[in-house]
Design a protein around this motif. Structure first.
Motif, mmCIF file in Angstrom:
data_model
loop_
_atom_site.group_PDB
_atom_site.id
_atom_site.type_symbol
_atom_site.label_atom_id
_atom_site.label_comp_id
_atom_site.label_asym_id
_atom_site.label_seq_id
_atom_site.Cartn_x
_atom_site.Cartn_y
_atom_site.Cartn_z
ATOM 1 N N TRP A 54 0.809 -1.217 0.000
ATOM 2 C CA TRP A 54 0.000 0.000 0.000
ATOM 3 C C TRP A 54 0.846 1.274 0.000
ATOM 4 O O TRP A 54 0.312 2.372 0.000
ATOM 5 C CB TRP A 54 -0.922 0.004 1.222
ATOM 6 N N ASP A 55 2.149 1.116 -0.015
ATOM 7 C CA ASP A 55 3.082 2.246 0.084
ATOM 8 C C ASP A 55 3.863 2.384 -1.223
ATOM 9 O O ASP A 55 4.706 1.544 -1.542
ATOM 10 C CB ASP A 55 4.033 2.004 1.261
ATOM 11 N N TRP A 84 -6.767 8.096 -3.199
ATOM 12 C CA TRP A 84 -7.312 7.696 -1.901
ATOM 13 C C TRP A 84 -8.108 8.812 -1.235
ATOM 14 O O TRP A 84 -9.046 8.555 -0.474
ATOM 15 C CB TRP A 84 -6.181 7.258 -0.968
ATOM 16 N N TYR A 85 -7.754 10.075 -1.507
ATOM 17 C CA TYR A 85 -8.383 11.199 -0.832
ATOM 18 C C TYR A 85 -9.655 11.667 -1.532
ATOM 19 O O TYR A 85 -10.380 12.521 -1.000
ATOM 20 C CB TYR A 85 -7.406 12.365 -0.703
ATOM 21 N N ARG A 144 -12.530 6.030 -1.199
ATOM 22 C CA ARG A 144 -12.525 5.611 0.200
ATOM 23 C C ARG A 144 -12.900 4.128 0.302
ATOM 24 O O ARG A 144 -13.931 3.704 -0.205
ATOM 25 C CB ARG A 144 -13.503 6.471 1.003
ATOM 26 N N ASP A 191 -3.443 -0.356 8.392
ATOM 27 C CA ASP A 191 -3.736 0.995 8.855
ATOM 28 C C ASP A 191 -3.040 1.988 7.929
ATOM 29 O O ASP A 191 -1.840 2.223 8.045
ATOM 30 C CB ASP A 191 -3.257 1.173 10.297
ATOM 31 N N GLU A 192 -3.791 2.553 7.009
ATOM 32 C CA GLU A 192 -3.202 3.447 6.014
ATOM 33 C C GLU A 192 -2.723 4.756 6.637
ATOM 34 O O GLU A 192 -1.919 5.479 6.031
ATOM 35 C CB GLU A 192 -4.205 3.722 4.890
ATOM 36 N N GLU A 193 -3.190 5.070 7.825
ATOM 37 C CA GLU A 193 -2.750 6.290 8.497
ATOM 38 C C GLU A 193 -1.256 6.258 8.799
ATOM 39 O O GLU A 193 -0.632 7.302 8.993
ATOM 40 C CB GLU A 193 -3.540 6.487 9.789
ATOM 41 N N LYS A 194 -0.677 5.051 8.820
ATOM 42 C CA LYS A 194 0.751 4.918 9.098
ATOM 43 C C LYS A 194 1.599 5.169 7.851
ATOM 44 O O LYS A 194 2.827 5.152 7.927
ATOM 45 C CB LYS A 194 1.045 3.531 9.654
ATOM 46 N N PRO A 216 0.808 10.435 3.380
ATOM 47 C CA PRO A 216 -0.240 10.690 2.384
ATOM 48 C C PRO A 216 0.262 10.657 0.945
ATOM 49 O O PRO A 216 -0.420 10.117 0.061
ATOM 50 C CB PRO A 216 -0.757 12.080 2.769
ATOM 51 N N ARG A 249 0.507 6.980 -0.505
ATOM 52 C CA ARG A 249 -0.641 6.083 -0.555
ATOM 53 C C ARG A 249 -1.031 5.812 -2.009
ATOM 54 O O ARG A 249 -0.952 6.700 -2.858
ATOM 55 C CB ARG A 249 -1.814 6.675 0.231
#
Length: 436
Positions: free
Chosen positions: A235-236, A274-275, A280, A287-290, A293, A296
């Protein structure tokens, strides 16, 4: 009236690629291990899922080599910096009926460590490289495993997983340099684009070649089941290079396999990020918050391009499905013909429409194993089996794989440029409205 451009010389043959008679692609359970009594030494680089399998997919190179080579297989070294993981998978093998292939296997943290301790009796006939792509495909130390193999083990065959790299775009020329070195050294090298070895794919090639068809269009769609993808690295973008380069590469490669060389300057693409509201996702396993931005991944990438032959290609990659099964389709169109491959990863189905019949014929391939076919052909070339040269053919060379890598980067870059253009236009419109 404007004059039409002359046909490009050789454009009909630009889409021709090496192929195999589909009748020769025999399922693993219908074959016997290759003959001979001498040991066939192999080095494994990487102790992960590609090499030893996982519940997430059908890949498992060690399993195919065990069946192909039988008691001749001797894995002399397993190279992986994660020593504990390497020891765990090795122990499982030693506790099984294939213990003879692994009972003398030594574990090394690096290829350099192996070379320092390698004895002549341990010299491998093949090196299987299944390390993460971020650690290969370049000329810089630590990411130059291909060059190290050629330097220290000249003449030893290599099997390299795909994509050949996931480094920054500016390193692509390094991949071409490595490919040229492999070619000039006449080193046997196969890259793991296993979909080329699908019996259905080779049947499609057979239809095209036997009818002397010129491909007009390729249409590829790849929708992954994101719920089952639990690797944060995937995911990165800073680690995986994004889903088109890391995952969609298989269908981009199939596109080139049938359509021929891509006019890189013609590639255009758009993405759903993603934004954005439609991007969404509700059931992510990580956990995409890790993830920063800017790193992503996009949820959708849709691309179009022209082939050098004049044909047109399209590819859409979608991160939207839940559950486990992916939904993938690949189509080729030519004058009078439509060839559509559905579900190539699990249960390939081929639909063919020919001139004179509006109905499609349907062929299902329940027992095909392209992973075994690519390994089998690789070993046959090393063993120099000459009964029928057509039966052992590398369908994806390193140089060819670098072109696919370049192509996937072009799609990613085109989608990013379209986002930048949209942001610039929005800003300019806002400035005009503010100053009105």
């Amino acid at each position: 009236m404007a004059s039409l451009p002359a046909s490009t010389p050789g454009s009909r043959s630009s889409s021709r690629r090496p192929s195999i008679d589909p009748s020769r692609l025999v399922p693993m359970d219908r074959t016997s291990h290759i003959g001979g009594s001498d040991d066939f030494n192999v080095v494994f680089v990487g102790a992960g899922n590609i090499m030893f399998g996982s519940p997430e997919g059908p890949w498992n190179h060690s399993f195919r080599l065990e069946h192909k080579l039988g008691p001749r297989l001797k894995v002399v070294a397993l190279i992986d910096p994660a020593i504990e993981r390497a020891a765990a998978v090795l122990q499982k093998k030693c506790d099984s009926f294939v213990v003879s292939a692994y009972q003398d296997t030594r574990i090394f943290k690096s290829f350099e460590d192996f070379m320092q301790q390698m004895s002549e009796k341990d010299r491998p006939r093949a090196v299987i490289v299944g390390s993460p792509p971020m650690f290969r495909g370049a000329t810089t130390p630590g990411r130059d495993i291909e060059m190290q193999i050629m330097k220290h083990l000249p003449g030893v065959a290599m099997f390299i997983e795909k994509p050949i790299a996931t480094g920054p775009e500016h390193e692509i020329p390094e991949g071409f340099k490595i490919g040229k070195m492999i070619s000039e050294a006449k080193t046997i090298c196969s890259v793991g684009y296993m979909l080329r070895y699908l019996k259905a794919v080779q049947m499609m090639k057979q239809v095209i070649d036997e009818n002397n068809l010129t491909v007009m269009s390729t249409i590829a769609r790849y929708a992954c089941a994101y719920e089952s993808i639990a690797k944060p690295e995937w995911w990165d973008k800073s680690k995986s290079a994004g889903p088109v380069i890391e995952q969609g590469t298989h269908f981009c490669d199939l596109s080139r396999y049938f359509g021929g060389e891509v006019d890189i300057s013609s590639v255009q693409a758009h993405s759903l990020e993603w934004y954005e509201n439609a991007g969404r996702l509700s059931k992510m396993a990580i956990d995409e918050e890790k993830i920063a931005p800017e790193n992503r991944i996009p949820r959708v990438t849709a691309a179009t391009w022209k082939y050098d032959s004049g044909a047109v290609g399209t590819f859409t990659h979608v991160v939207a499905l839940q559950g486990h099964n992916y939904s993938c389709e690949f189509e080729v169109h030519a004058d009078g013909y439509s060839l559509k491959l559905v579900n190539p990863y699990v249960l390939p189905v081929l639909y063919i429409r020919k001139p004179g019949d509006d109905n499609e014929t349907t062929t299902r391939f329940a027992d095909d194993d392209p992973f075994f076919s690519e390994i089998s052909n690789f070993v046959d070339l090393i063993e120099d089996i000459e009964e029928d040269p057509e039966s052992s053919t590398i369908l994806s060379s390193y140089e060819d794989a670098v072109k696919t890598y370049e192509f996937t980067w072009a799609i990613r870059r085109a989608s990013e440029k379209s986002l930048e253009a949209k942001a610039k236009a929005s800003k300019e419109a806002a400035d005009v409205a503010k100053n009105a």
